[in-house]
Structures are given as C-alpha cells and as structure tokens.
Design a protein around this motif. Structure first.
Motif, PDB file in Angstrom:
ATOM      1  N   VAL A   1       0.818  -1.217   0.000  1.00 36.55           N
ATOM      2  CA  VAL A   1       0.000   0.000   0.000  1.00 36.55           C
ATOM      3  C   VAL A   1       0.857   1.275   0.000  1.00 36.55           C
ATOM      4  N   PRO A   2       1.838   1.426   0.926  1.00 37.28           N
ATOM      5  CA  PRO A   2       2.656   2.647   0.879  1.00 37.28           C
ATOM      6  C   PRO A   2       3.463   2.805  -0.412  1.00 37.28           C
ATOM      7  N   SER A   3       3.836   1.693  -1.036  1.00 29.41           N
ATOM      8  CA  SER A   3       4.612   1.801  -2.284  1.00 29.41           C
ATOM      9  C   SER A   3       3.815   2.537  -3.348  1.00 29.41           C
ATOM     10  N   ARG A   4       2.528   2.229  -3.433  1.00 29.77           N
ATOM     11  CA  ARG A   4       1.691   2.900  -4.429  1.00 29.77           C
ATOM     12  C   ARG A   4       1.268   4.291  -3.968  1.00 29.77           C
ATOM     13  N   MET A   5       1.212   4.511  -2.661  1.00 29.11           N
ATOM     14  CA  MET A   5       0.858   5.828  -2.145  1.00 29.11           C
ATOM     15  C   MET A   5       1.920   6.867  -2.469  1.00 29.11           C
ATOM     16  N   TYR A   6       3.197   6.472  -2.359  1.00 28.86           N
ATOM     17  CA  TYR A   6       4.270   7.470  -2.375  1.00 28.86           C
ATOM     18  C   TYR A   6       5.104   7.500  -3.653  1.00 28.86           C
ATOM     19  N   ILE A   7       4.949   6.526  -4.544  1.00 27.29           N
ATOM     20  CA  ILE A   7       5.837   6.458  -5.703  1.00 27.29           C
ATOM     21  C   ILE A   7       5.766   7.731  -6.554  1.00 27.29           C
ATOM     22  N   LYS A   8       4.580   8.265  -6.760  1.00 22.60           N
ATOM     23  CA  LYS A   8       4.453   9.464  -7.583  1.00 22.60           C
ATOM     24  C   LYS A   8       5.119  10.659  -6.913  1.00 22.60           C
ATOM     25  N   ALA A   9       4.982  10.783  -5.597  1.00 20.46           N
ATOM     26  CA  ALA A   9       5.593  11.903  -4.874  1.00 20.46           C
ATOM     27  C   ALA A   9       7.110  11.867  -4.999  1.00 20.46           C
ATOM     28  N   TYR A  10       7.704  10.667  -4.881  1.00 19.53           N
ATOM     29  CA  TYR A  10       9.157  10.544  -5.007  1.00 19.53           C
ATOM     30  C   TYR A  10       9.613  10.927  -6.409  1.00 19.53           C
ATOM     31  N   ILE A  11       8.916  10.420  -7.418  1.00 15.91           N
ATOM     32  CA  ILE A  11       9.303  10.711  -8.798  1.00 15.91           C
ATOM     33  C   ILE A  11       9.106  12.190  -9.114  1.00 15.91           C
ATOM     34  N   ASP A  12       7.986  12.764  -8.693  1.00 23.89           N
ATOM     35  CA  ASP A  12       7.733  14.190  -8.949  1.00 23.89           C
ATOM     36  C   ASP A  12       8.805  15.076  -8.333  1.00 23.89           C
ATOM     37  N   ARG A  13       9.360  14.644  -7.219  1.00 24.88           N
ATOM     38  CA  ARG A  13      10.395  15.433  -6.544  1.00 24.88           C
ATOM     39  C   ARG A  13      11.802  15.085  -7.018  1.00 24.88           C
ATOM     40  N   GLY A  14      11.888  14.231  -8.037  1.00 23.22           N
ATOM     41  CA  GLY A  14      13.184  13.882  -8.607  1.00 23.22           C
ATOM     42  C   GLY A  14      13.991  12.927  -7.755  1.00 23.22           C
ATOM     43  N   LEU A  15      13.333  12.211  -6.861  1.00 24.64           N
ATOM     44  CA  LEU A  15      14.015  11.251  -5.992  1.00 24.64           C
ATOM     45  C   LEU A  15      13.947   9.866  -6.619  1.00 24.64           C
ATOM     46  N   HIS A  16      15.083   9.200  -6.705  1.00 27.71           N
ATOM     47  CA  HIS A  16      15.145   7.869  -7.309  1.00 27.71           C
ATOM     48  C   HIS A  16      14.231   6.910  -6.541  1.00 27.71           C
ATOM     49  N   PRO A  17      13.481   6.044  -7.256  1.00 26.14           N
ATOM     50  CA  PRO A  17      12.580   5.104  -6.567  1.00 26.14           C
ATOM     51  C   PRO A  17      13.274   4.200  -5.555  1.00 26.14           C
TER      52      PRO A  17
END
Length: 473
Positions: free
Chosen positions: A378-394
């Motif tokens: 669940v958290p993986s799908r919650m936060y993946i877009k936020a990390y990518i949008d902020r330029g943070l490697h998955p």
C-alpha cells in the motif's frame, strides 16, 4: 455499461475501502488466524464500488486491477526464481554447510553476537526470517536458556539477525516486493539498503557484545550443538567448497549482472550440487525445484529447517501479491490514493519529512492491517508518484519501505509477525522489543539520512521519464 460523469473522490470516500480492509484484516488475521487474501479481496470489492459510484465503468475498474497486477509482474518472476533457488540450495547442501560451520563458533560471552550473525547468514541464504527463526532461532533459544540468558535477549538477537538476512537477501519475498513495486532493480535496491542496514547491524552487534559480557562464565550446551551438526552430517555431504555457490552469485551481483540471470546461475549450481555432490538423481533434483526439498529425518529441527523451497512454496506469496495489487490498482488509478496522499504531503514538504512519512505509514499499516506484506504494497503505491515528482530515485522509496515496513512488523503483537514469533520462540513482543536492536535502530537511521540528505539519490531528467513510465504505468 455507459460511462457516468466522473466525480472527484474525496478523502472520506477514499478512506472507506482502507477502513473496511483494515477491520476485516484485523478480524481475519488476529481472531480467525486466516491468511490476508480475503480481507484484501473485501477491500478490493469496496474500492470497486466506490469507484463505480463516482462514475467509473466496470470495464475501467477491471482495467485498473489489470494495471496494478502488471506492475507486480517483475517481482512475481523474481519470486518464482527465489523458490527454485531455495530448493536447489537446500538440496545441494549449501544451507546446511552454512549452519554447520556457524554453530562451531559459539561461546557463552559471545552467544548473542554469534546467534545474531548465524541467523543473519541463514536468512540471507534462504531469504526467510520466519524459517530462520523457526529453526535456528528455536535451537538458539534452547542453547541460550541453558546458559541462563533471559529469553527476551535471546529472541531479540535472533530476530535482529533473521530480519537483517531477510532484508538483504535477493531470495526474500519482501525484498523483491519492495523493489518490484517501485520499479527498482533488485540488486540496486539491496545495495542502497546497505547504507542504513549495515550501520544498524553494527550498532546491534555492539549492543549484544556488551550485553553478553555478563554471561562469560555460563555453561555452553555443546551436546545440543553437536546433535544438530551430527544430524546435518547424516543428511548431507558438507564441504566448505559448497560455499562457493553463494559466493559466485554475490560476485555476479557485484559486477552488475541482472537479477534474473544471477539467480538462474544460483539455481543451476545448486541443482548440480544436489546431483554431483549429494548424490541425488536428476529426478530428485528436478522434483526439489518443483515442490521443494524433502528430508527423511525424525529430527524435528532438521525437518522444519530443510523441508521447504521449490516453485510451489511461492504460490502463497504470488497469489497474495496479485490480490494486493488489484486492491492497490483501484486505489491508485481511481484517484483514491491521490486524495489520501495529498493530505499527507501537505506536511511532508522536504525529503526528510517525506521519508519520515513513508516510514510512519509503513509502521501504521503494520499496526492496522496486521500484515507486513501490506505495509509494503500500500505505501509503495501511495508514495511512488511523490518521489518521482520530486526527482528522488525510486530506490529511496524501496529502501524506506523495507526500513519502515519489513522491520517494524515484529513490534506489533497482533501483526502476523508478532503472532508468529510468540508461537515459535515463546516470547512476547514486550519482552523481546527492547533487545531487537536492529529493527528499531534502522528506521531512525533511515529518517535521519533523509533529513541530512546522506545517500539520497536524485534522478536525471531521462531517469525521471523512464521511472514515470515504468513505475506509474
């Protein structure tokens, strides 16, 4: 069915499927002792109804589920190979050799340090903290208690070592889930975890060294250790040369060979060892790959440790991953996760607070859903877009998922991990909690590194495009 006018899903509606899933998960896992599949399916059904009510057609809901499953396919492939590796390495005598030489180095004053290291090595080899605790951990409890070491201390060292090995093993299902669901290369994920996990292990070993000094005059039950080693000698051909098999796989990883071919090499070497070293037939070795290794022994310890592996042993994890991703797919592609994450991201304005939110969400999922797999899914799908949008490697996210999800599950008495440990080691969470050093130190290290920016990897523009397509679908 015709499409209705789609309406934005508000936070109240978005939380509804999670609430139903959490309540049913708690009841099913804690009270009825069932697997998490049915509660996840209940959550999926409620999520589908919420999406339909807000204007999505049934065909669109189905497509959301398919897209969720598709994201998990790389992890599922690795999980299948992991089952084959475990069977091949047990059948080839590799795992038995690791345990055999590990048990020879135990001394009373260094018992906590040694049992932590041995559990770490075994879990690293077989990719399972539960199997390690249920076998080597149980043996360690008996040996430690015979030296009058408190049960909580022994269990803490066993759990710390077992979860270190599980977390860092390419054979671990949670490790593969965290990497696969974030679109991160498996071995990149493992290498990135070194920066938080190795310091955590060092701190734990130092703590166990000083705690163990008070037991320097204790008596060591060598008869129990000799009995275990004799049992393995009777079942396997044990040789230090067999340790070359995991060493070769490690070397392949170090030279950046991708996960699938590296694991295939490990499977072939273990398969060959079972035939040419252990003297089994090709049929026996092939059967081991399919349905796992079967040991013919009256020794309960040996039976529990070595009767496992094979393709079929992974079906539970594979089916749970598929069901979980149908739930996650609807939450993500309908906009429900967006509604939830937008609230959280109002407070997570920098990288440190984002990592802290990820770790806290994983812990909260462990506490509410009672299942460590869900604390990754669940958290993986919650936060993946936020990390990518902020330029943070998955891989920053995949590491945080393991630091906050895999490790903290043991502290929740009603989580499947806490229940399993009580049933297996006979120790309550409140007893072993203070001594499970690695499991509570690493989440804080992870958050600290997030705030100071240490080993937080940024993406190039090209990588951002690549991972947007790969991880977001």
């Amino acid at each position: 069915m015709e499409n209705k006018q789609k309406r934005e899903i508000t936070i109240g509606w978005a939380l509804l499927p999670l609430i139903f899933m959490i309540v049913s998960m708690f009841g099913a896992v804690y009270f009825l002792e069932l697997a998490p599949h049915i509660p996840l399916m209940i959550g999926t059904a409620i999520a589908a109804l919420v999406a339909y009510y807000h204007g999505f057609s049934w065909e669109e809901v189905e497509e959301m589920m398919y897209k969720g499953i598709k994201l998990a396919l790389p992890a599922i492939i690795i999980i299948i190979l992991v089952g084959l590796v475990i069977g091949a390495w047990i059948g080839g005598g590799v795992v038995a050799t690791m345990i055999y030489y590990g048990l020879k180095i135990i001394t009373p004053s260094m018992f906590l340090v040694t049992i932590c290291i041995i559990c770490g090595i075994v879990a690293l080899a077989i990719g399972s903290s539960w199997s390690t605790m249920a076998t080597v951990g149980v043996a360690g409890m008996g040996i430690g208690l015979s030296m009058d070491i408190p049960a909580g201390m022994i269990a803490g060292a066993v759990i710390s070592g077992s979860y270190f090995g599980d977390k860092m093993s390419p054979l671990s299902d949670t490790t593969n889930l965290a990497a696969g669901l974030t679109g991160t290369d498996l071995f990149d994920h493992i290498k990135h975890m070194f920066y938080t996990t190795i310091p955590g292990l060092i701190i734990a070993l130092i703590a166990y060294f000083f705690i163990g000094r008070q037991f320097s005059g204790a008596h060591l039950d060598r008869d129990k250790i000799n009995s275990i080693n004799t049992g393995m000698e009777n079942q396997f051909v044990l040789s230090p040369w067999l340790l070359l098999i995991p060493v070769i796989v490690i070397i392949l990883v170090a030279v950046k060979v991708p996960a699938v071919p590296a694991l295939v090499v490990g499977i072939l070497l273990g398969f060959g060892a079972q035939i040419f070293v252990q003297g089994n037939s090709i049929l026996q070795a092939a059967t081991t790959l399919q349905s796992g290794y079967v040991i013919d022994s009256k020794d309960k310890f040996l039976t529990e440790l070595f009767n496992k592996g094979g393709l079929e042993s992974m079906f539970f994890t594979i089916s749970m991953t598929i069901v979980a991703m149908t739930f996650g797919g609807i939450l993500e592609y309908s906009g429900m996760l967006t509604a939830i994450i937008n609230i959280i991201l109002r407070f997570a304005r920098n990288t440190g607070s984002l990592v802290a939110a990820t770790v806290a969400s994983c812990f909260a999922t462990n506490a509410t859903c009672s299942e460590q797999y869900i604390s990754i899914v669940v958290p993986s799908r919650m936060y993946i877009k936020a990390y990518i949008d902020r330029g943070l490697h998955p891989k920053n996210l995949s590491r945080a998922l393991e630091d906050g999800g895999t490790l903290t599950s043991v502290f929740i008495p009603w989580n499947t991990c806490g229940v399993f440990i009580l049933a297996t080691l006979g120790v309550h969470a409140y007893e072993y909690g203070p001594y499970t050093v690695l499991n509570y130190v690493i989440p804080f290290i992870s958050i600290f590194f997030g705030f100071i920016g240490f080993k937080i990897v940024k993406m190039t523009d090209a990588e951002k495009v690549y991972y947007s397509e790969k991880s977001l679908g």
